[in-house]
Write a protein that holds these residues in place. Structure first.
Motif, PDB file in Angstrom:
ATOM      1  N   GLU A  25       0.759  -1.204  -0.107  1.00  0.00           N
ATOM      2  CA  GLU A  25       0.059   0.070  -0.005  1.00  0.00           C
ATOM      3  C   GLU A  25       0.731   1.141  -0.020  1.00  0.00           C
ATOM      4  O   GLU A  25       0.486   2.232  -0.446  1.00  0.00           O
ATOM      5  CB  GLU A  25      -1.012  -0.225   1.127  1.00  0.00           C
ATOM      6  N   TYR A  26       2.050   1.039   0.588  1.00  0.00           N
ATOM      7  CA  TYR A  26       2.897   2.228   0.462  1.00  0.00           C
ATOM      8  C   TYR A  26       3.127   2.773  -0.817  1.00  0.00           C
ATOM      9  O   TYR A  26       3.584   4.175  -1.139  1.00  0.00           O
ATOM     10  CB  TYR A  26       4.295   2.119   1.392  1.00  0.00           C
ATOM     11  N   ARG A  27       3.126   1.925  -1.823  1.00  0.00           N
ATOM     12  CA  ARG A  27       3.479   2.286  -3.231  1.00  0.00           C
ATOM     13  C   ARG A  27       2.027   2.991  -4.143  1.00  0.00           C
ATOM     14  O   ARG A  27       2.628   3.481  -5.089  1.00  0.00           O
ATOM     15  CB  ARG A  27       3.383   1.151  -4.116  1.00  0.00           C
ATOM     16  N   GLY A  28       1.080   3.095  -3.273  1.00  0.00           N
ATOM     17  CA  GLY A  28      -0.129   3.581  -4.017  1.00  0.00           C
ATOM     18  C   GLY A  28      -1.260   3.396  -3.130  1.00  0.00           C
ATOM     19  O   GLY A  28      -1.443   2.129  -2.839  1.00  0.00           O
ATOM     20  N   TYR A  29      -2.366   4.302  -2.917  1.00  0.00           N
ATOM     21  CA  TYR A  29      -3.318   3.957  -1.964  1.00  0.00           C
ATOM     22  C   TYR A  29      -4.750   4.676  -2.501  1.00  0.00           C
ATOM     23  O   TYR A  29      -5.231   5.113  -1.553  1.00  0.00           O
ATOM     24  CB  TYR A  29      -3.007   4.135  -0.531  1.00  0.00           C
ATOM     25  N   ASP A  30      -4.973   4.836  -3.773  1.00  0.00           N
ATOM     26  CA  ASP A  30      -6.007   5.661  -4.101  1.00  0.00           C
ATOM     27  C   ASP A  30      -7.190   4.494  -4.459  1.00  0.00           C
ATOM     28  O   ASP A  30      -8.147   5.033  -4.524  1.00  0.00           O
ATOM     29  CB  ASP A  30      -5.848   6.892  -5.053  1.00  0.00           C
ATOM     30  N   SER A  31      -6.823   3.436  -5.045  1.00  0.00           N
ATOM     31  CA  SER A  31      -7.740   2.446  -5.200  1.00  0.00           C
ATOM     32  C   SER A  31      -7.117   1.121  -5.178  1.00  0.00           C
ATOM     33  O   SER A  31      -6.027   0.905  -5.040  1.00  0.00           O
ATOM     34  CB  SER A  31      -8.359   2.654  -6.378  1.00  0.00           C
ATOM     35  N   ALA A  32      -7.790  -0.031  -5.092  1.00  0.00           N
ATOM     36  CA  ALA A  32      -7.234  -1.158  -4.835  1.00  0.00           C
ATOM     37  C   ALA A  32      -8.072  -2.445  -5.502  1.00  0.00           C
ATOM     38  O   ALA A  32      -9.534  -2.124  -5.628  1.00  0.00           O
ATOM     39  CB  ALA A  32      -7.159  -1.608  -3.236  1.00  0.00           C
ATOM     40  N   MET A 251       6.686   6.543  10.290  1.00  0.00           N
ATOM     41  CA  MET A 251       7.710   7.731  10.346  1.00  0.00           C
ATOM     42  C   MET A 251       8.453   8.054  11.560  1.00  0.00           C
ATOM     43  O   MET A 251       9.446   8.212  11.772  1.00  0.00           O
ATOM     44  CB  MET A 251       6.988   9.166   9.811  1.00  0.00           C
ATOM     45  N   ALA A 252       7.534   8.076  12.712  1.00  0.00           N
ATOM     46  CA  ALA A 252       7.954   8.313  13.933  1.00  0.00           C
ATOM     47  C   ALA A 252       8.964   7.203  14.552  1.00  0.00           C
ATOM     48  O   ALA A 252      10.007   7.420  14.957  1.00  0.00           O
ATOM     49  CB  ALA A 252       6.828   8.188  15.206  1.00  0.00           C
ATOM     50  N   TYR A 488       0.674  19.393   4.447  1.00  0.00           N
ATOM     51  CA  TYR A 488      -0.216  20.133   3.206  1.00  0.00           C
ATOM     52  C   TYR A 488       0.018  21.414   3.359  1.00  0.00           C
ATOM     53  O   TYR A 488      -1.339  22.172   3.207  1.00  0.00           O
ATOM     54  CB  TYR A 488      -1.483  19.382   3.053  1.00  0.00           C
ATOM     55  N   VAL A 489       0.716  22.335   4.006  1.00  0.00           N
ATOM     56  CA  VAL A 489       0.918  23.680   4.010  1.00  0.00           C
ATOM     57  C   VAL A 489       2.025  24.127   2.941  1.00  0.00           C
ATOM     58  O   VAL A 489       3.086  23.465   2.741  1.00  0.00           O
ATOM     59  CB  VAL A 489       1.189  24.086   5.404  1.00  0.00           C
ATOM     60  N   HIS A 490       1.865  25.336   2.518  1.00  0.00           N
ATOM     61  CA  HIS A 490       2.861  26.126   1.694  1.00  0.00           C
ATOM     62  C   HIS A 490       4.200  26.206   2.583  1.00  0.00           C
ATOM     63  O   HIS A 490       4.140  26.900   3.473  1.00  0.00           O
ATOM     64  CB  HIS A 490       2.400  27.204   0.760  1.00  0.00           C
ATOM     65  N   ALA A 491       5.390  25.814   2.033  1.00  0.00           N
ATOM     66  CA  ALA A 491       6.554  26.000   2.656  1.00  0.00           C
ATOM     67  C   ALA A 491       7.580  25.976   1.637  1.00  0.00           C
ATOM     68  O   ALA A 491       7.585  25.390   0.693  1.00  0.00           O
ATOM     69  CB  ALA A 491       7.084  24.843   3.754  1.00  0.00           C
ATOM     70  N   GLU A 492       8.520  27.325   1.914  1.00  0.00           N
ATOM     71  CA  GLU A 492       9.612  27.237   0.923  1.00  0.00           C
ATOM     72  C   GLU A 492      10.790  27.051   1.433  1.00  0.00           C
ATOM     73  O   GLU A 492      11.261  27.974   2.511  1.00  0.00           O
ATOM     74  CB  GLU A 492       9.490  28.736   0.216  1.00  0.00           C
ATOM     75  N   GLY A 493      11.703  26.612   0.996  1.00  0.00           N
ATOM     76  CA  GLY A 493      13.098  26.475   1.571  1.00  0.00           C
ATOM     77  C   GLY A 493      14.022  27.643   0.682  1.00  0.00           C
ATOM     78  O   GLY A 493      13.825  27.570  -0.565  1.00  0.00           O
ATOM     79  N   LEU A 587       0.361  15.605  12.654  1.00  0.00           N
ATOM     80  CA  LEU A 587      -0.372  14.717  13.577  1.00  0.00           C
ATOM     81  C   LEU A 587      -1.331  15.652  14.204  1.00  0.00           C
ATOM     82  O   LEU A 587      -2.667  15.381  14.409  1.00  0.00           O
ATOM     83  CB  LEU A 587       0.717  14.622  14.693  1.00  0.00           C
ATOM     84  N   ASN A 588      -1.051  16.994  14.240  1.00  0.00           N
ATOM     85  CA  ASN A 588      -1.853  17.996  14.703  1.00  0.00           C
ATOM     86  C   ASN A 588      -3.189  18.188  13.692  1.00  0.00           C
ATOM     87  O   ASN A 588      -4.477  18.225  14.397  1.00  0.00           O
ATOM     88  CB  ASN A 588      -0.991  19.355  14.821  1.00  0.00           C
ATOM     89  N   LYS A 589      -2.932  18.024  12.628  1.00  0.00           N
ATOM     90  CA  LYS A 589      -3.999  18.226  11.415  1.00  0.00           C
ATOM     91  C   LYS A 589      -4.798  16.873  11.362  1.00  0.00           C
ATOM     92  O   LYS A 589      -5.630  16.586  10.670  1.00  0.00           O
ATOM     93  CB  LYS A 589      -3.483  18.721  10.319  1.00  0.00           C
ATOM     94  N   GLY A 590      -4.215  15.842  11.971  1.00  0.00           N
ATOM     95  CA  GLY A 590      -4.906  14.587  11.955  1.00  0.00           C
ATOM     96  C   GLY A 590      -4.628  13.767  10.448  1.00  0.00           C
ATOM     97  O   GLY A 590      -5.378  13.102  10.127  1.00  0.00           O
ATOM     98  N   TYR A 591      -3.679  14.208   9.805  1.00  0.00           N
ATOM     99  CA  TYR A 591      -3.558  13.679   8.522  1.00  0.00           C
ATOM    100  C   TYR A 591      -3.018  12.171   8.621  1.00  0.00           C
ATOM    101  O   TYR A 591      -2.358  11.901   9.580  1.00  0.00           O
ATOM    102  CB  TYR A 591      -2.511  14.435   7.551  1.00  0.00           C
ATOM    103  N   ASP A 592      -2.963  11.556   7.313  1.00  0.00           N
ATOM    104  CA  ASP A 592      -2.163  10.249   7.519  1.00  0.00           C
ATOM    105  C   ASP A 592      -0.946  10.365   7.232  1.00  0.00           C
ATOM    106  O   ASP A 592      -0.480  10.389   6.191  1.00  0.00           O
ATOM    107  CB  ASP A 592      -3.017   9.485   6.254  1.00  0.00           C
ATOM    108  N   ILE A 593      -0.042  10.174   8.014  1.00  0.00           N
ATOM    109  CA  ILE A 593       1.211  10.690   8.080  1.00  0.00           C
ATOM    110  C   ILE A 593       2.316   9.588   7.198  1.00  0.00           C
ATOM    111  O   ILE A 593       2.807  10.161   6.517  1.00  0.00           O
ATOM    112  CB  ILE A 593       1.805  10.549   9.595  1.00  0.00           C
ATOM    113  N   ASP A 594       1.897   8.300   7.222  1.00  0.00           N
ATOM    114  CA  ASP A 594       2.553   7.366   6.651  1.00  0.00           C
ATOM    115  C   ASP A 594       2.150   7.363   5.053  1.00  0.00           C
ATOM    116  O   ASP A 594       2.783   6.767   4.066  1.00  0.00           O
ATOM    117  CB  ASP A 594       2.502   6.099   7.127  1.00  0.00           C
ATOM    118  N   LYS A 595       1.120   8.061   4.763  1.00  0.00           N
ATOM    119  CA  LYS A 595       0.520   7.782   3.511  1.00  0.00           C
ATOM    120  C   LYS A 595       0.127   9.234   3.249  1.00  0.00           C
ATOM    121  O   LYS A 595      -1.154   9.449   3.056  1.00  0.00           O
ATOM    122  CB  LYS A 595      -0.322   6.694   3.266  1.00  0.00           C
TER     123      LYS A 595
END
Ligand code: M6R
Length: 606
Positions: A25-32, A251-252, A488-493, A587-595
């Motif tokens: 699933e780490y290779r793709g997870y929009d349908s199965a 990730m952790a 998913y926030v805009h960040a620029e290096g 984590l704060n936003k409740g997003y799927d961290i590993d995917k």
């Protein structure tokens, strides 16, 4: 991008396919989806979304059979939906595909003219109809060869047939594919990770090869259909590396593993008794290399950028860095005295592989720095330096980044000393500092509590910037990438010295800005640039290293101090708070961290 699995057995295969899809699933997870051959009929169950959703569908709509294929998708042609989910089937064949068929539009038109009906928006369906068509006048093997000759692009395929109760065809061009051997059953899979719970005996297909997998044997062929003899490799059985253990996310776990992975890698490459480097069988003489080109994508590209600074500082070599997707289509001047270094965690990234292939075709010196030593990039490079990190499952690259930087640094030291660009004293000092790295990474992990306090400001902001100079600039790019990818926030290096040439206009009251200013030769300059953004309203999170004499806190919102170590190695330490910042923001936003949305771990399409 996309994971495929196939199993032929004496038992019902649905549960094992589902289990392997979870690993893939780490290779793709929009349908199965999954297809089996049940009493001579191809049956499919598919869904939009994750493997969990597929499992639910399978509990309502049970499918049995001793042979089957499965797929997790990362959409290329056609939106993520049940109809576009793989497998795609006719009443004769069912196909799972990873990759892109570049001439699918033309082929589709021809097949529609012949009366074939298309249900999905995918490029994959042309393969289904091509094989169905060829089977009318050809045997199975010739139908496969004809189909493979007809399609352009990159792919790995798994195919089952309505009239073949014990036969799966696998084929690859560009995308990875492995065969696994079990007791009374055999497998096909995108990678060894998917096969590991069933077997540790695998064979990797080379480009343009195809195979016929039956439960009691496997045959391999080249593109013309000539038989090919292949080796069976035995994989290590370290299963717990693939589990989350007590962690909520891979990730952790992978961030926290870094002291160990650094230690393992240092132990592989440094001989503590003689204080020398274990890089054996380096195939080229020092005098035959006068420049270096480092190539990678994403995080791996950032480790290449980092290495440029080290190589330029320690050696007299000319060093350049390139993004693989750009390199592969430019008019390159291939140089015999250049060492082309390819950096990739997975060793399967399509663009990096294509860049390597191009270099090999031009007969230049190729070396790869990879995590997955069985990967295509490792197999096709003339020299390989593994990073010894163990499997990295989280889509965001963390421990592999530190591992890549470490091996690049070690290679740099080796070349610098061999070329006499640095003397024994400096060499020994730098090697000794490496022995201290793991301990310092471990201490720096303790900055986590401070990071947790600041992440809310980053996720609530419209955007943020990550600034650094010199050694800290590639790390600023990496920190921004991690935050974008996970929260998913805009960040620029940005290079701190470039701000006044445009991006300073973005700074407004309360904007969070990370300033990477370890006390190296760039420190004072970066601190001046920091004051310039503070003066325009930025909330600065300063990341520096500990120092007794000089405390920098003027107008600073928050500061985090990492450990002290040889300046060259500070990039390793200042990376840690940035990994944690991205993790806790997501984590704060409740997003799927590993995917994270729209992404996949192994980018096997260009
Ligand atoms: O497997 P590779 O190192 O070749 O992958 C390259 C990039 O796709 C990868 O580093 C990507 O940028 C990561 N998701 C970043 O965290």
């Amino acid at each position: 991008m996309c994971g495929i699995i196939g199993i032929t057995s004496t038992k019902n295969v649905s549960a094992s396919i589902l289990n392997s899809l979870r690993k893939l699933e780490y290779r793709g997870y929009d349908s199965a989806g999954i297809a089996t051959l049940e009493s001579g009929i191809i049956k499919e169950v598919k869904c939009e979304g994750r493997v969990d959703a597929l499992e639910k569908n399978l509990s309502k709509q049970k499918i049995d059979g001793n042979i089957g294929i499965g797929h997790v998708r990362w959409a290329t042609h056609g939106v993520p939906s049940t109809i576009n989910a793989h497998p795609h089937s006719s009443d004769k064949v069912s196909v799972v595909h990873n990759g892109i068929i570049e001439n699918s539009t033309i082929l589709k038109k021809l097949l529609i003219k012949k009366g074939y009906e298309f249900k999905s928006q995918t490029d994959t369906e042309v393969i289904v109809h091509l094989i169905t068509d060829y089977l009318k006048k050809n045997n199975l093997k010739n139908s496969i060869i004809k189909m493979l000759n007809k399609v352009h692009g990159s792919f790995a395929l798994g195919i089952i047939f309505q009239d073949q109760p014990d036969l799966i065809v696998g084929a690859r061009r560009g995308s990875p594919l492995a065969v696994g051997y079990g007791p009374n059953e055999n497998y096909l899979g995108s990678d060894s990770y998917a096969l590991k719970s069933m077997t540790n005996k695998v064979t990797y297909l080379n480009d343009s090869e195809f195979c016929i997998v039956k439960k009691d044997g496997v045959e391999f062929f080249d593109e013309k259909g000539n038989k090919v003899n292949k080796k069976v490799l035995e994989l290590s059985k370290n299963e717990n590396q693939y589990e989350k253990g007590d962690y909520k996310h891979f990730m952790a776990k992978e961030i926290d593993e870094q002291p160990i992975t650094i230690k393992n890698c240092v132990n592989e490459y440094i001989n503590r008794i003689s204080n020398s480097l274990n890089i054996y069988n380096f195939p080229w003489k020092d005098k035959d290399i006068s420049s270096i080109l480092l190539i990678g994508c994403g995080t791996a590209y950032h480790s290449c950028l980092m290495a440029k600074y080290w190589f330029e500082q320690m050696t007299t070599l000319d060093v350049n860095v390139d993004i693989a997707s750009e390199f592969r289509y430019r008019k390159n001047r291939f140089k015999k005295d250049c060492l082309y270094i390819f950096v990739s965690q997975s060793g399967e990234t399509a663009d990096t592989y294509a860049a390597l292939d191009l270099c090999n075709k031009n007969n230049v010196k190729t070396c790869s720095i990879v995590n997955v030593v069985e990967s295509s990039i490792a197999r096709d490079s003339k020299f390989v330096l593994p990073i010894h990190c163990g499997p990295e499952i989280g889509v965001a690259s963390t421990k592999a980044f530190l591992g890549q930087m470490l091996v690049l640094y070690i290679l740099c030291l080796k070349l610098a000393y061999a070329r006499k660009d640095i003397d024994k004293k400096i060499f020994s000092f730098k090697v000794k500092s490496l022995l201290e790295l793991s301990k310092n990474v471990k201490k720096t992990l303790l900055t986590e509590d401070q990071i947790q306090l600041v992440c809310k400001s980053f996720v609530d902001a419209k955007g943020s910037m990550f600034l650094g100079r010199g050694f800290s600039y590639p790390i600023a790019l990496e920190g921004a990438l991690k935050l974008k990818e996970l929260a998913y926030v805009h960040a620029e290096g940005y290079p701190a010295g470039e701000m006044k040439h445009g991006p300073l206009a973005l700074i407004e009251d309360g904007m969070p800005v990370v300033v990477l200013a370890p006390r190296d030769e760039y420190f004072k300059k970066t601190i001046s640039n920091m004051q310039e953004v503070i003066a325009r309203g930025a909330k600065v999170l300063l990341i520096t290293n500990k120092n007794k004499d000089e405390v920098v806190h003027e107008n600073i919102w928050q500061s985090i101090e990492v450990e002290n170590i040889n300046d060259d190695l500070l990039p390793f330490l200042i990376t840690i708070p940035l990994q944690k910042l991205a993790y806790h923001s997501a984590l704060n936003k409740g997003y799927d961290i590993d995917k994270p949305r729209n992404l996949a771990k192994s980018v096997t399409v260009e």
